[in-house]
Design a protein around this motif. Structure first.
Motif, PDB file in Angstrom:
ATOM      1  N   PRO A   1      -5.260 -32.409 -44.437  1.00  0.00           N
ATOM      2  CA  PRO A   1      -4.260 -31.832 -43.520  1.00  0.00           C
ATOM      3  C   PRO A   1      -4.566 -32.169 -42.064  1.00  0.00           C
ATOM      4  O   PRO A   1      -5.724 -32.161 -41.645  1.00  0.00           O
ATOM      5  CB  PRO A   1      -4.381 -30.334 -43.786  1.00  0.00           C
ATOM      6  CG  PRO A   1      -4.978 -30.219 -45.152  1.00  0.00           C
ATOM      7  CD  PRO A   1      -5.876 -31.397 -45.312  1.00  0.00           C
TER       8      PRO A   1
ATOM      9  N   THR B   1       0.039 -30.939 -36.333  1.00  0.00           N
ATOM     10  CA  THR B   1       1.435 -30.866 -36.752  1.00  0.00           C
ATOM     11  C   THR B   1       1.955 -29.444 -36.545  1.00  0.00           C
ATOM     12  O   THR B   1       1.235 -28.551 -36.102  1.00  0.00           O
ATOM     13  CB  THR B   1       1.558 -31.249 -38.237  1.00  0.00           C
ATOM     14  OG1 THR B   1       0.751 -30.337 -39.007  1.00  0.00           O
ATOM     15  CG2 THR B   1       1.052 -32.656 -38.484  1.00  0.00           C
ATOM     16  N   THR B   2       3.215 -29.219 -36.901  1.00  0.00           N
ATOM     17  CA  THR B   2       3.769 -27.867 -36.844  1.00  0.00           C
ATOM     18  C   THR B   2       3.152 -27.021 -37.962  1.00  0.00           C
ATOM     19  O   THR B   2       2.548 -27.545 -38.898  1.00  0.00           O
ATOM     20  CB  THR B   2       5.294 -27.888 -37.009  1.00  0.00           C
ATOM     21  OG1 THR B   2       5.598 -28.330 -38.351  1.00  0.00           O
ATOM     22  CG2 THR B   2       5.949 -28.812 -35.994  1.00  0.00           C
TER      23      THR B   2
ATOM     24  N   ALA C   1       4.657 -25.411 -40.317  1.00  0.00           N
ATOM     25  CA  ALA C   1       5.286 -25.717 -41.607  1.00  0.00           C
ATOM     26  C   ALA C   1       4.737 -27.018 -42.189  1.00  0.00           C
ATOM     27  O   ALA C   1       4.475 -27.110 -43.396  1.00  0.00           O
ATOM     28  CB  ALA C   1       6.803 -25.814 -41.441  1.00  0.00           C
ATOM     29  N   GLN C   2       4.561 -28.032 -41.338  1.00  0.00           N
ATOM     30  CA  GLN C   2       4.003 -29.296 -41.809  1.00  0.00           C
ATOM     31  C   GLN C   2       2.553 -29.133 -42.249  1.00  0.00           C
ATOM     32  O   GLN C   2       2.126 -29.712 -43.258  1.00  0.00           O
ATOM     33  CB  GLN C   2       4.111 -30.347 -40.702  1.00  0.00           C
ATOM     34  CG  GLN C   2       5.536 -30.781 -40.399  1.00  0.00           C
ATOM     35  CD  GLN C   2       5.623 -31.613 -39.127  1.00  0.00           C
ATOM     36  OE1 GLN C   2       4.853 -31.415 -38.181  1.00  0.00           O
ATOM     37  NE2 GLN C   2       6.553 -32.549 -39.100  1.00  0.00           N
ATOM     38  N   MET C   3       1.811 -28.327 -41.497  1.00  0.00           N
ATOM     39  CA  MET C   3       0.418 -28.075 -41.866  1.00  0.00           C
ATOM     40  C   MET C   3       0.337 -27.406 -43.227  1.00  0.00           C
ATOM     41  O   MET C   3      -0.495 -27.763 -44.066  1.00  0.00           O
ATOM     42  CB  MET C   3      -0.238 -27.192 -40.796  1.00  0.00           C
ATOM     43  CG  MET C   3      -1.677 -26.814 -41.103  1.00  0.00           C
ATOM     44  SD  MET C   3      -2.776 -28.240 -41.074  1.00  0.00           S
ATOM     45  CE  MET C   3      -4.315 -27.479 -41.595  1.00  0.00           C
ATOM     46  N   ARG C   4       1.208 -26.435 -43.474  1.00  0.00           N
ATOM     47  CA  ARG C   4       1.225 -25.743 -44.764  1.00  0.00           C
ATOM     48  C   ARG C   4       1.527 -26.721 -45.894  1.00  0.00           C
ATOM     49  O   ARG C   4       0.872 -26.693 -46.949  1.00  0.00           O
ATOM     50  CB  ARG C   4       2.252 -24.612 -44.734  1.00  0.00           C
ATOM     51  CG  ARG C   4       2.401 -23.844 -46.045  1.00  0.00           C
ATOM     52  CD  ARG C   4       1.126 -23.084 -46.409  1.00  0.00           C
ATOM     53  NE  ARG C   4       1.267 -22.371 -47.647  1.00  0.00           N
ATOM     54  CZ  ARG C   4       1.725 -21.110 -47.750  1.00  0.00           C
ATOM     55  NH1 ARG C   4       2.096 -20.450 -46.659  1.00  0.00           N
ATOM     56  NH2 ARG C   4       1.806 -20.513 -48.910  1.00  0.00           N
ATOM     57  N   GLN C   5       2.487 -27.604 -45.682  1.00  0.00           N
ATOM     58  CA  GLN C   5       2.848 -28.544 -46.735  1.00  0.00           C
ATOM     59  C   GLN C   5       1.719 -29.528 -46.997  1.00  0.00           C
ATOM     60  O   GLN C   5       1.395 -29.829 -48.158  1.00  0.00           O
ATOM     61  CB  GLN C   5       4.124 -29.305 -46.354  1.00  0.00           C
ATOM     62  CG  GLN C   5       4.669 -30.211 -47.459  1.00  0.00           C
ATOM     63  CD  GLN C   5       4.998 -29.434 -48.720  1.00  0.00           C
ATOM     64  OE1 GLN C   5       5.775 -28.483 -48.684  1.00  0.00           O
ATOM     65  NE2 GLN C   5       4.406 -29.828 -49.851  1.00  0.00           N
ATOM     66  N   GLN C   6       1.095 -30.022 -45.938  1.00  0.00           N
ATOM     67  CA  GLN C   6      -0.018 -30.953 -46.105  1.00  0.00           C
ATOM     68  C   GLN C   6      -1.196 -30.284 -46.816  1.00  0.00           C
ATOM     69  O   GLN C   6      -1.832 -30.884 -47.686  1.00  0.00           O
ATOM     70  CB  GLN C   6      -0.463 -31.489 -44.747  1.00  0.00           C
ATOM     71  CG  GLN C   6       0.533 -32.417 -44.092  1.00  0.00           C
ATOM     72  CD  GLN C   6       0.092 -32.825 -42.697  1.00  0.00           C
ATOM     73  OE1 GLN C   6      -1.038 -32.579 -42.289  1.00  0.00           O
ATOM     74  NE2 GLN C   6       0.997 -33.458 -41.960  1.00  0.00           N
TER      75      GLN C   6
ATOM     76  N   ASP D   1      -0.342 -29.952 -50.475  1.00  0.00           N
ATOM     77  CA  ASP D   1      -0.434 -31.240 -51.174  1.00  0.00           C
ATOM     78  C   ASP D   1      -1.888 -31.612 -51.429  1.00  0.00           C
ATOM     79  O   ASP D   1      -2.234 -32.121 -52.511  1.00  0.00           O
ATOM     80  CB  ASP D   1       0.250 -32.335 -50.354  1.00  0.00           C
ATOM     81  CG  ASP D   1       1.762 -32.156 -50.276  1.00  0.00           C
ATOM     82  OD1 ASP D   1       2.311 -31.383 -51.086  1.00  0.00           O
ATOM     83  OD2 ASP D   1       2.380 -32.780 -49.383  1.00  0.00           O
TER      84      ASP D   1
ATOM     85  N   TYR E   1      -6.180 -23.481 -38.535  1.00  0.00           N
ATOM     86  CA  TYR E   1      -5.105 -24.220 -37.868  1.00  0.00           C
ATOM     87  C   TYR E   1      -4.787 -23.702 -36.469  1.00  0.00           C
ATOM     88  O   TYR E   1      -4.706 -24.511 -35.525  1.00  0.00           O
ATOM     89  CB  TYR E   1      -3.848 -24.216 -38.745  1.00  0.00           C
ATOM     90  CG  TYR E   1      -2.606 -24.699 -38.032  1.00  0.00           C
ATOM     91  CD1 TYR E   1      -2.420 -26.052 -37.767  1.00  0.00           C
ATOM     92  CD2 TYR E   1      -1.626 -23.795 -37.605  1.00  0.00           C
ATOM     93  CE1 TYR E   1      -1.280 -26.499 -37.111  1.00  0.00           C
ATOM     94  CE2 TYR E   1      -0.496 -24.234 -36.940  1.00  0.00           C
ATOM     95  CZ  TYR E   1      -0.317 -25.580 -36.689  1.00  0.00           C
ATOM     96  OH  TYR E   1       0.796 -26.020 -36.026  1.00  0.00           O
TER      97      TYR E   1
ATOM     98  N   TYR F   1      -5.351 -26.378 -33.520  1.00  0.00           N
ATOM     99  CA  TYR F   1      -4.146 -26.879 -32.845  1.00  0.00           C
ATOM    100  C   TYR F   1      -4.230 -26.592 -31.351  1.00  0.00           C
ATOM    101  O   TYR F   1      -3.931 -27.454 -30.517  1.00  0.00           O
ATOM    102  CB  TYR F   1      -2.903 -26.215 -33.446  1.00  0.00           C
ATOM    103  CG  TYR F   1      -1.613 -26.679 -32.808  1.00  0.00           C
ATOM    104  CD1 TYR F   1      -0.911 -27.750 -33.348  1.00  0.00           C
ATOM    105  CD2 TYR F   1      -1.104 -26.061 -31.659  1.00  0.00           C
ATOM    106  CE1 TYR F   1       0.273 -28.193 -32.765  1.00  0.00           C
ATOM    107  CE2 TYR F   1       0.067 -26.503 -31.067  1.00  0.00           C
ATOM    108  CZ  TYR F   1       0.749 -27.564 -31.621  1.00  0.00           C
ATOM    109  OH  TYR F   1       1.911 -28.007 -31.037  1.00  0.00           O
TER     110      TYR F   1
END
Length: 475
Positions: free
Chosen positions: A139, A143-144, A146-151, A154, A195, A199
């Motif tokens: 991760p 990133t935002t 939401a993007q951090m959560r998705q990464q 994954d 995060y 960030y």
């Protein structure tokens, strides 16, 4: 009634005790191209500091060590010449390690009884931590949310899939698989907890967190978290403790601890909602939180301390926080700076008292510290700007041998008429009296010997540092 001979023999056979299960494991190995002069070191267990073992590496690169007192599968840390590997040994295992030392993580392989779990650990580490492309797969905290959560999701799923596929092809112990799944989930949660702070540091601005951001914690077994404290050893304990340290970002996402006394009860309410009736986890998380804030938010910790004392049940944590808080208060702004007397680079004794009447810009540094050395060119320029003024630039070297210290002073042209170069030898640790926890650290001490600030700007901060020194001189 008399028993027949066959019956007596059968009866005796039935009374033969069952075989005693093994309590040891053996680790042997061959390290190609390993540097000489070190020993193989193993660390495992958590009871009373855990166990430590050593084995000599032969001139041909071979070693063998027996690991005693194993009751169940146990994480074991392997060390040699600043390299580390995570192992897993069960009673009765006879594992052999082979590797080419310059390609430590890439070439690490195991054979023998117990090899499957250890090969999984080696391949997982290479695939997700050190191998080609592993950094890009992790991760990215710039990133935002939401993007951090998705990464993060994954990455966790990729690690879960790898564990499942490996376990399908190799007979991994069930307890090992459970422990690995927990570690994968803890790593996922840690990245999400860290995060906000990461960030903020990298992007130089506050992240935008949705109100539901921390809902991911509901996917962890926090209501049973006490059972994981101190029982897993090695890598497992590290993951648990890192999670509890990172949990500070859940309690205080902004990174600034308020000096409002009402803030601490709100933190405890959050922890109780997350951990439920798990007092040890709450005690550990809250003590880690306040210890972490001592340097940056001392006033906030002082305000929270009565609430901590009322709720905390861990006497060791209470004693540690009380001791460190007392030491930090002793070096608070407006307090007299701790006295010291050290030898300078010419062998002359210099004390803080000798500098009374001058503004002291105090730099704790070391020749071994890359960030410290990086500041030195800016430090030389800063000293030039204040030549002939009532500023003493005092450099206290920590952890250096005198010969190396003297060589660096000469080679880098660090001495000047308005600078004082001192070395803190073993047994006279001035840095500990000043509660220095990182290097370099810069302080401003007033003409009266009292602390102006323990977080003075660095020399490389340029105009901000010049302004801070001028403001202090004007007082």
């Amino acid at each position: 009634m008399l028993l027949s001979l066959p019956a007596l023999l059968l009866s005796a056979a039935l009374r033969v005790p069952a075989p005693i299960p093994p309590t040891t494991a053996t680790l042997s190995g061959h390290l190609d191209h390993a540097p000489a002069g070190d020993t193989v070191r193993l660390a495992y267990g958590s009871h009373q500091g855990g166990q430590r073992l050593r084995a000599v590496l032969s001139p041909t690169g071979d070693f063998r060590v027996t690991v005693p007192d194993l009751k169940t599968g146990t994480p074991v840390d392997f060390y040699y010449a600043r390299q580390h590997a995570s192992l897993y040994l069960r009673p009765g295992d006879d594992v052999r390690m082979t590797l080419d030392f310059p390609k430590f993580d890439e070439s690490l392989q195991f054979s023998g009884d117990g090899a499957d779990a250890n090969n999984y650990l080696a391949r997982s580490l290479w695939r997700f931590e050190f191998g080609p492309g592993s950094a890009a797969a992790r991760p990215q905290p710039t990133t935002t949310a939401a993007q951090m959560r998705q990464q993060a999701n994954d990455f966790r799923q990729a690690r879960r899939d790898f564990l499942a596929s490996y376990a399908k092809a190799h007979p991994l112990p069930a307890d090992f698989q459970r422990s690995e799944r927990l570690d994968i989930d803890l790593g996922w949660a840690i990245s999400l907890l860290e995060y906000p702070g990461t960030y903020r540091y990298l992007a130089k601005q506050e992240p935008v967190l949705p109100t539901t951001y921390f809902d991911f914690l509901q996917q962890l077994p926090l209501k049973q978290f006490d059972q994981y404290l101190g029982e897993r050893g090695g890598k497992g304990n590290t993951a648990v403790m890192r999670f509890l340290t990172s949990y500070a970002n859940r309690l205080n996402p902004s990174g600034v601890l308020s000096a409002d006394p009402a803030e601490a009860p709100r933190h405890y309410a959050l922890a109780r909602a997350d951990f439920g009736a798990n007092p040890a986890s709450i005690d550990r998380a809250m003590s880690q939180f306040y210890l972490w804030k001592l340097d940056s938010n001392l006033d906030g910790v002082v305000a929270a301390y009565p609430t901590f004392r009322a709720h905390n049940r861990d006497s060791t944590a209470a004693r540690t926080l009380r001791t460190l808080l007392g030491r930090q208060l002793a070096v608070r702004e407006a307090q007299p700076a701790p006295a010291f007397t050290l030898l300078d680079n010419t062998g002359r004794k210099v004390s803080l008292q000798d500098l009374r009447g001058k503004l002291v810009y105090l730099d704790f540094w070391g020749t071994w510290c890359a960030p410290c050395m990086k500041e030195m060119p800016a430090s030389i320029e800063l000293k030039k700007k204040f030549e002939g003024r009532d500023v003493a630039f005092v450099f206290i070297s920590v952890g250096d041998k005198e010969e190396k210290w003297q060589k660096v002073l000469a080679a880098e042209h660090l001495t000047s008429p308005n600078s004082v170069h001192l070395r803190s030898p073993a047994g006279d640790d001035v840095a500990s009296r000043y509660q220095v926890s990182g290097y370099p650290t810069y302080w401003l001490i007033g003409r009266d010997g009292r602390i102006i600030t323990r977080t003075a700007p660095r020399p490389s901060d340029g105009d901000a540092t010049v302004a801070a020194l001028n403001a202090a001189l004007a007082k």
